[in-house]
Scaffold this motif. Structure first.
Motif, mmCIF file in Angstrom:
data_model
loop_
_atom_site.group_PDB
_atom_site.id
_atom_site.type_symbol
_atom_site.label_atom_id
_atom_site.label_comp_id
_atom_site.label_asym_id
_atom_site.label_seq_id
_atom_site.Cartn_x
_atom_site.Cartn_y
_atom_site.Cartn_z
ATOM 1 N N PHE A 1 5.477 4.011 -19.919
ATOM 2 C CA PHE A 1 5.711 4.503 -21.281
ATOM 3 C C PHE A 1 4.550 5.377 -21.757
ATOM 4 O O PHE A 1 4.755 6.500 -22.243
ATOM 5 C CB PHE A 1 5.905 3.323 -22.233
ATOM 6 N N PHE A 2 3.334 4.869 -21.609
ATOM 7 C CA PHE A 2 2.171 5.636 -22.065
ATOM 8 C C PHE A 2 1.981 6.904 -21.236
ATOM 9 O O PHE A 2 1.554 7.937 -21.761
ATOM 10 C CB PHE A 2 0.912 4.768 -22.013
ATOM 11 N N PHE A 3 2.299 6.825 -19.962
ATOM 12 C CA PHE A 3 2.177 8.012 -19.117
ATOM 13 C C PHE A 3 3.117 9.113 -19.602
ATOM 14 O O PHE A 3 2.710 10.277 -19.760
ATOM 15 C CB PHE A 3 2.498 7.657 -17.661
ATOM 16 N N LEU B 1 -4.209 3.350 -14.418
ATOM 17 C CA LEU B 1 -4.182 4.806 -14.253
ATOM 18 C C LEU B 1 -3.052 5.418 -15.077
ATOM 19 O O LEU B 1 -3.198 6.511 -15.637
ATOM 20 C CB LEU B 1 -4.007 5.176 -12.780
ATOM 21 N N LEU B 2 -1.931 4.718 -15.152
ATOM 22 C CA LEU B 2 -0.806 5.204 -15.951
ATOM 23 C C LEU B 2 -1.121 5.119 -17.447
ATOM 24 O O LEU B 2 -0.704 5.983 -18.223
ATOM 25 C CB LEU B 2 0.456 4.399 -15.641
ATOM 26 N N PHE B 3 -1.833 4.081 -17.839
ATOM 27 C CA PHE B 3 -2.229 3.939 -19.243
ATOM 28 C C PHE B 3 -3.026 5.162 -19.701
ATOM 29 O O PHE B 3 -2.820 5.667 -20.806
ATOM 30 C CB PHE B 3 -3.098 2.685 -19.423
ATOM 31 N N TYR C 1 0.836 -1.201 0.000
ATOM 32 C CA TYR C 1 0.000 0.000 0.000
ATOM 33 C C TYR C 1 0.872 1.253 0.000
ATOM 34 O O TYR C 1 0.552 2.249 -0.662
ATOM 35 C CB TYR C 1 -0.919 0.007 1.225
ATOM 36 N N LEU C 2 1.964 1.188 0.740
ATOM 37 C CA LEU C 2 2.888 2.325 0.804
ATOM 38 C C LEU C 2 3.511 2.588 -0.562
ATOM 39 O O LEU C 2 3.574 3.736 -1.019
ATOM 40 C CB LEU C 2 3.974 2.049 1.845
ATOM 41 N N VAL C 3 3.947 1.525 -1.225
ATOM 42 C CA VAL C 3 4.576 1.658 -2.543
ATOM 43 C C VAL C 3 3.591 2.241 -3.557
ATOM 44 O O VAL C 3 3.908 3.199 -4.274
ATOM 45 C CB VAL C 3 5.096 0.291 -3.037
ATOM 46 N N ILE C 4 2.395 1.668 -3.618
ATOM 47 C CA ILE C 4 1.392 2.148 -4.569
ATOM 48 C C ILE C 4 0.976 3.577 -4.231
ATOM 49 O O ILE C 4 0.782 4.413 -5.128
ATOM 50 C CB ILE C 4 0.161 1.220 -4.580
ATOM 51 N N GLY C 5 0.862 3.874 -2.946
ATOM 52 C CA GLY C 5 0.491 5.225 -2.532
ATOM 53 C C GLY C 5 1.523 6.252 -2.964
ATOM 54 O O GLY C 5 1.180 7.309 -3.507
ATOM 55 N N ILE C 6 2.792 5.946 -2.746
ATOM 56 C CA ILE C 6 3.868 6.871 -3.111
ATOM 57 C C ILE C 6 3.966 7.022 -4.627
ATOM 58 O O ILE C 6 4.076 8.137 -5.154
ATOM 59 C CB ILE C 6 5.215 6.389 -2.526
ATOM 60 N N LEU C 7 3.925 5.897 -5.338
ATOM 61 C CA LEU C 7 4.044 5.944 -6.798
ATOM 62 C C LEU C 7 2.858 6.671 -7.439
ATOM 63 O O LEU C 7 3.040 7.476 -8.364
ATOM 64 C CB LEU C 7 4.147 4.527 -7.365
ATOM 65 N N SER C 8 1.667 6.386 -6.962
ATOM 66 C CA SER C 8 0.488 7.051 -7.531
ATOM 67 C C SER C 8 0.526 8.550 -7.257
ATOM 68 O O SER C 8 0.178 9.359 -8.125
ATOM 69 C CB SER C 8 -0.800 6.432 -6.983
ATOM 70 N N LEU C 9 0.975 8.938 -6.071
ATOM 71 C CA LEU C 9 1.101 10.363 -5.750
ATOM 72 C C LEU C 9 2.167 11.020 -6.625
ATOM 73 O O LEU C 9 1.989 12.147 -7.101
ATOM 74 C CB LEU C 9 1.446 10.543 -4.275
ATOM 75 N N PHE C 10 3.246 10.307 -6.859
ATOM 76 C CA PHE C 10 4.340 10.827 -7.694
ATOM 77 C C PHE C 10 3.857 11.100 -9.119
ATOM 78 O O PHE C 10 4.036 12.202 -9.652
ATOM 79 C CB PHE C 10 5.495 9.822 -7.705
ATOM 80 N N PHE C 11 3.228 10.104 -9.733
ATOM 81 C CA PHE C 11 2.773 10.272 -11.114
ATOM 82 C C PHE C 11 1.612 11.261 -11.207
ATOM 83 O O PHE C 11 1.522 12.032 -12.171
ATOM 84 C CB PHE C 11 2.367 8.918 -11.704
ATOM 85 N N PHE C 12 0.747 11.242 -10.216
ATOM 86 C CA PHE C 12 -0.365 12.196 -10.192
ATOM 87 C C PHE C 12 0.175 13.623 -10.118
ATOM 88 O O PHE C 12 -0.296 14.519 -10.833
ATOM 89 C CB PHE C 12 -1.267 11.907 -8.990
ATOM 90 N N SER C 13 1.176 13.831 -9.277
ATOM 91 C CA SER C 13 1.756 15.166 -9.107
ATOM 92 C C SER C 13 2.412 15.649 -10.394
ATOM 93 O O SER C 13 2.274 16.822 -10.776
ATOM 94 C CB SER C 13 2.783 15.153 -7.967
ATOM 95 N N ILE D 1 -2.739 4.267 -29.246
ATOM 96 C CA ILE D 1 -1.997 3.030 -28.986
ATOM 97 C C ILE D 1 -2.334 2.489 -27.601
ATOM 98 O O ILE D 1 -2.491 1.277 -27.410
ATOM 99 C CB ILE D 1 -0.479 3.276 -29.119
ATOM 100 N N ALA D 2 -2.441 3.394 -26.628
ATOM 101 C CA ALA D 2 -2.789 2.973 -25.267
ATOM 102 C C ALA D 2 -4.161 2.311 -25.249
ATOM 103 O O ALA D 2 -4.359 1.275 -24.599
ATOM 104 C CB ALA D 2 -2.763 4.176 -24.324
ATOM 105 N N LEU D 3 -5.108 2.899 -25.980
ATOM 106 C CA LEU D 3 -6.456 2.324 -26.041
ATOM 107 C C LEU D 3 -6.437 0.963 -26.726
ATOM 108 O O LEU D 3 -7.083 0.014 -26.257
ATOM 109 C CB LEU D 3 -7.392 3.275 -26.789
#
Length: 309
Positions: free
Chosen positions: A303-305, A83-85, A14-26, A210-212
């Protein structure tokens, strides 16, 4: 290594996903921010991130609480990858809110298999769905899942068929109350979203296409495999997996019908597909193949992100 990390449920995941999602979201929010953006803008975006993370948590809760996977966090991981896609979801608050509410509804519908407090669960699910429709109108299509769940679990009691209409009445009352307070602005906003659009030429760049295409191929592959795999599930679990399959189909339907279409509308498929995909990954017996699949999905997501920034 990555597959083995998410093969079990642990707080670290949960910590890893939380940090990574916050990073990419930011990154996405900063890239989209106007030079005049103030603290109010960033506070609102942070609130949306909290809802996104809550959506991840609810999905994981649905998966583990109802035994939809074998005690792993692959569904959590896949939701993050999706979410990254389609990072365009980060800039669409209505979809984020609506999807969050639909996950709350899905949670209640999946738990119907216990046959405890069924009427309360049907009302809650219907209420969340109608409330979600106020933010993204075609979320109302998800109400079909309530009746499917009733058929699968509690169809003999005629009162269960009436409860969704009671929930509709409750949400309607709340809507008109809020609309009167806001000088009919809610009504005009809602009516602007009630039309059907089959315009699929909304792409801003080739990478969105391509992502779709990649997402569609992976979804179709996982969905078909899961359809045939449902019969191999424990008898008391088959109805839950059927509900997940139907919820994915309805999520696709919401995307197809949505006005002002964009790839972010596919968010309504993320939850069910993450569970379906998690079932596929956990069935891979060769650890090296499993690692390759997990790393490949993450690599595609990143990559898609990057290419859609």
């Amino acid at each position: 290594m990555l597959a083995s990390v998410f093969s079990k449920t642990r707080p670290f995941n949960y910590l890893v996903i939380g940090i990574l999602s916050l990073f990419f979201f930011s990154i996405k929010i900063i890239a989209l921010a106007k030079p005049t953006a103030d603290w109010v803008y960033y506070a609102e975006q942070f609130g949306l991130y909290v809802l996104l993370f809550a959506s991840l948590f609810i999905l994981n809760f649905i998966t583990l609480k109802n035994g939809l996977t074998k005690g792993n966090n692959y569904a959590l991981f896949l939701f993050f990858v999706f979410l990254l896609f389609f990072s365009s979801i980060f800039q669409n608050k209505n979809i984020i809110i609506s999807n969050f509410l639909l996950l709350l509804a899905l949670r209640r519908l999946i738990s119907l298999k216990s046959l405890l407090q069924t009427k309360e669960k049907i009302f809650d699910a219907s209420f969340w769905i109608f409330l979600a429709a106020l933010f993204h109108f075609w979320s109302i299509f998800y109400i079909i899942l309530v009746f499917i769940a009733v058929i699968l679990h509690v169809s003999k009691d005629y009162r269960n068929w009436i409860i969704p209409f009671i929930a509709l009445f409750a949400v309607t009352i709340l809507f008109f109350l809020a609309n009167s307070i806001l000088d009919n602005s809610l009504m005009s906003t809602l009516l602007d979203k009630t039309y059907i659009s089959f315009d699929f030429y909304y792409f801003e760049n080739i990478y969105q296409r391509i992502a779709l295409a990649t997402f569609t191929s992976l979804s179709l592959f996982a969905f078909v495999l899961h359809v045939f795999d449902v019969r191999n599930k424990a008898l008391n679990m088959q109805s839950s997996h059927k509900t997940i399959l139907f919820s994915f189909i309805l999520g696709v339907g919401i995307y197809v019908l949505s006005a002002n279409k964009n790839n972010g509308c596919l968010a309504f498929c993320f939850g069910p597909l993450a569970i379906i995909g998690a079932n596929f990954i956990e069935k891979i017996e060769n650890n090296w193949v499993k690692e390759i699949v997990v790393y490949a999905l993450l690599g595609l997501g990143i990559f898609f992100f990057i290419m859609q920034l």
